[in-house]
Scaffold this active site. Structure first.
Site, PDB file in Angstrom:
ATOM      1  N   HIS A   1       0.863  -1.282   0.025  1.00  0.00           N
ATOM      2  CA  HIS A   1       0.102   0.061  -0.010  1.00  0.00           C
ATOM      3  C   HIS A   1       0.742   1.325  -0.036  1.00  0.00           C
ATOM      4  O   HIS A   1       0.511   2.309  -0.549  1.00  0.00           O
ATOM      5  CB  HIS A   1      -1.015   0.146   1.142  1.00  0.00           C
TER       6      HIS A   1
ATOM      7  N   ASP B   1      -6.491   5.075   3.004  1.00  0.00           N
ATOM      8  CA  ASP B   1      -6.599   3.655   2.654  1.00  0.00           C
ATOM      9  C   ASP B   1      -7.999   3.344   3.102  1.00  0.00           C
ATOM     10  O   ASP B   1      -8.354   3.815   3.843  1.00  0.00           O
ATOM     11  CB  ASP B   1      -5.411   2.792   3.390  1.00  0.00           C
TER      12      ASP B   1
ATOM     13  N   ALA C   1      14.119  -7.155  -2.921  1.00  0.00           N
ATOM     14  CA  ALA C   1      14.697  -7.177  -4.187  1.00  0.00           C
ATOM     15  C   ALA C   1      13.962  -5.809  -4.898  1.00  0.00           C
ATOM     16  O   ALA C   1      13.031  -5.407  -4.908  1.00  0.00           O
ATOM     17  CB  ALA C   1      14.232  -8.273  -5.103  1.00  0.00           C
TER      18      ALA C   1
ATOM     19  N   GLN D   1      12.341  -4.710  -7.466  1.00  0.00           N
ATOM     20  CA  GLN D   1      11.646  -5.625  -8.595  1.00  0.00           C
ATOM     21  C   GLN D   1      11.338  -4.954  -9.848  1.00  0.00           C
ATOM     22  O   GLN D   1      11.293  -5.754 -11.053  1.00  0.00           O
ATOM     23  CB  GLN D   1       9.891  -5.957  -7.858  1.00  0.00           C
TER      24      GLN D   1
ATOM     25  N   TRP E   1      -1.667  -7.112  -6.455  1.00  0.00           N
ATOM     26  CA  TRP E   1      -1.974  -5.978  -7.556  1.00  0.00           C
ATOM     27  C   TRP E   1      -0.639  -5.302  -8.158  1.00  0.00           C
ATOM     28  O   TRP E   1      -0.494  -5.038  -9.250  1.00  0.00           O
ATOM     29  CB  TRP E   1      -3.130  -5.268  -7.195  1.00  0.00           C
ATOM     30  N   ASN E   2       0.156  -4.893  -7.104  1.00  0.00           N
ATOM     31  CA  ASN E   2       1.281  -4.158  -7.504  1.00  0.00           C
ATOM     32  C   ASN E   2       2.195  -4.791  -8.416  1.00  0.00           C
ATOM     33  O   ASN E   2       2.676  -4.454  -9.543  1.00  0.00           O
ATOM     34  CB  ASN E   2       2.282  -3.621  -6.362  1.00  0.00           C
ATOM     35  N   SER E   3       2.680  -6.340  -8.030  1.00  0.00           N
ATOM     36  CA  SER E   3       3.362  -7.052  -8.842  1.00  0.00           C
ATOM     37  C   SER E   3       2.525  -7.282 -10.101  1.00  0.00           C
ATOM     38  O   SER E   3       3.623  -7.486 -11.219  1.00  0.00           O
ATOM     39  CB  SER E   3       3.668  -8.484  -8.109  1.00  0.00           C
TER      40      SER E   3
ATOM     41  N   GLU F   1       2.994  -4.267 -12.305  1.00  0.00           N
ATOM     42  CA  GLU F   1       4.309  -3.966 -12.671  1.00  0.00           C
ATOM     43  C   GLU F   1       4.726  -4.872 -13.841  1.00  0.00           C
ATOM     44  O   GLU F   1       5.435  -4.545 -14.600  1.00  0.00           O
ATOM     45  CB  GLU F   1       5.145  -4.083 -11.538  1.00  0.00           C
TER      46      GLU F   1
ATOM     47  N   GLN G   1      -5.896 -12.004  -4.513  1.00  0.00           N
ATOM     48  CA  GLN G   1      -4.794 -12.558  -5.498  1.00  0.00           C
ATOM     49  C   GLN G   1      -5.356 -13.654  -6.291  1.00  0.00           C
ATOM     50  O   GLN G   1      -5.158 -13.648  -7.619  1.00  0.00           O
ATOM     51  CB  GLN G   1      -3.687 -13.080  -4.781  1.00  0.00           C
TER      52      GLN G   1
END
Length: 488
Positions: free
Chosen positions: A21, A124, A358, A360, A378-380, A383, A400
């Protein structure tokens, strides 16, 4: 021309204390700042470095962004001092205690709003009190969910129609009713509280938190979404027309990070040197490396780690594998407990294990990356879309499993590994053979080429949406104009 300081639109951002977040909120603040909006981020002492560290170098290339640190009395909630982030919790019970404790932040947030007198509060979804704070100061509150249109539409349909109650077992599929696409689920892929399983008290507490959040959302000004129209047009329309919600999509916000340094410094301190990481990738052929990461919250069991290691070896692909240090450590003793015998020796030059955090986006954006084995946070996911990287989907918990459906069935830019159980702990149920097969499917052969071409197309659409004149850019301008005239 930049407006005078007193006339500039000012937005206060208040993200939940979790990496998934905080990181997109920092990117969002940068996006608004480049559109001449004054941005202030509110957070607690332990979480402040997630913002202050990357902003240290950003201040030389972008407009200034303020970070306001507010106290958080964790002792009152029965937590040791400094326990202020979701990744420090190991159970639902701890998470619930934390979510109940964050109400104590309301008073501090009010002081911040009183001090800065901003034009808008972006908070949020799990801060329901933010709507009351905004109303007290007569400013609009925008809700940030940290996910996409598709998942929120899906959740709305599941709550409204409860189709999972029509099937007889956890393994029987049901169809999501009244939905733009035919989407099927198994009850085992839904959170236990929705299915009425587990501890009744914990389920009731989850429901209370959700009901409060929903009530606060309905009284808010609208929603800000880290997505773009071309990715999920049917669901952007469904969200506004069927669910009747006002929303502005302004993503993918990660695209605001242009230089290598900006990409490297997102999130926490990386446990690998930027140059070491890029040097390793530079030595690889284009689209030849598989990147594996389960995000900042999932717990992967020893048994599952062993299966992943053997699946990677059997796939015969080069790889970068991120393993959370706070679960397994990177000492020889800990490694020997789960790494197959002489695995690192056999994989020398072929595999790179990163212990801990890492960089990413820096990795995904490298031409050597050919696929991303992801937990579908969702971010991954976004991206990966923004970098044009196909996915091997391995959802773990939260929304997910919904994101997986978007990737594999609607966008068709990924292949599922066969995860069936919604649980923060990845227990070891996905076998090495399935891991190998899924990786080979997105890396080798005709189907892999088709998936890669679709992923590449999505990357082009993402960049276009974010650039001047694109759908997200226009949405952002529209939101800024509306907020500017709110109290005019």
């Amino acid at each position: 021309m930049v407006a005078q300081e007193s006339q500039r639109l000012h937005i206060v951002f208040f993200p939940l204390m979790a990496a998934g977040h905080m990181i997109p909120i920092l990117d969002m603040a940068k996006v608004f700042a480049t559109h001449h909006v004054k941005a202030t981020i509110v957070t607690t002492p332990y979480n402040a470095p997630t913002f202050t560290r990357p902003l240290e170098s950003y201040k030389n290339i972008g407009p200034p962004i303020d970070v306001e640190v507010i106290p958080f009395d964790t002792k009152e909630a029965g937590f040791p001092e400094g326990v202020e982030n979701f990744e420090q919790f190991t159970s639902d019970e701890m998470t619930l205690r934390f979510l109940k404790a964050i109400d104590v932040l309301q008073e501090s947030l009010e002081k911040v709003i009183e001090k800065y007198k901003p034009n808008c509060l972006v908070a949020d979804m799990l801060f329901p009190f933010a709507t009351d704070v905004a109303a007290k100061f007569n400013i609009p509150r925008l809700v940030f969910h940290g996910t996409n249109y598709f998942s929120q539409c899906l959740m709305d349909s599941l709550i409204k129609y409860e189709p999972y109650k029509q099937v007889l077992s956890d393994e029987e599929e049901f169809v999501v009713p009244h939905f733009p696409h035919e989407i099927k689920f198994k009850p085992s892929q839904l959170h236990t509280s929705m299915r009425g399983l587990g501890d009744k008290q914990i389920n009731d507490e989850w429901m209370n938190i959700f009901v409060r959040a929903k009530d606060a959302e309905e009284r808010s000004f609208g929603f800000i979404i880290n997505s773009f129209y071309e990715l999920e047009p049917d669901y952007a329309e469904y969200y506004k027309k069927v669910m009747g919600r006002r929303a502005w999509h302004i993503g993918p916000v990660s695209l605001c990070n242009h230089g290598k340094e900006a990409k490297f410094q997102r999130g926490k301190d990386s446990s690998i040197n930027e140059h070491e990481c890029l040097e390793w990738l530079d030595a690889k052929k284009p689209r030849s490396v598989v990147y594996i990461s389960f995000g900042s919250l999932a717990e992967v069991s020893t048994l599952q780690l062993q299966e992943i290691a053997m699946g990677l070896e059997a796939s015969n692909q080069d790889f970068i594998w991120v393993v959370r240090r706070n679960n397994y450590g990177n000492g020889e003793k800990e490694k020997n407990e789960w790494l197959p015998q002489e695995f690192e020796k056999r994989m020398e030059g072929k595999g790179l294990i990163i212990w801990g955090w890492a960089p990413q986006v820096l990795i995904l954006d490298h031409e050597a990356i050919g696929a991303f084995v992801t937990h579908c946070g969702w971010n991954s996911t976004l991206e990966s879309v923004s970098c044009g990287v196909p996915m091997v989907t391995w959802p773990v918990f939260a929304e997910q499993f919904y994101n997986e459906k978007l990737v594999t069935e609607i966008l068709k830019i990924g292949v599922g590994v066969g995860a069936k159980q919604c649980n923060r702990v990845v227990e070891g149920t996905v076998k090495r053979e399935d891991i190998k097969e899924a990786i080979r499917k997105v890396m080798v052969g005709e189907e892999a080429l088709e998936i890669r071409n679709r992923a590449k197309k999505m990357k082009e659409l993402a960049i276009r949406a974010f650039e001047d004149g694109g759908s997200s850019y226009s949405n952002l301008q529209s939101l800024i104009n509306e907020l500017s005239s709110y109290n005019a």
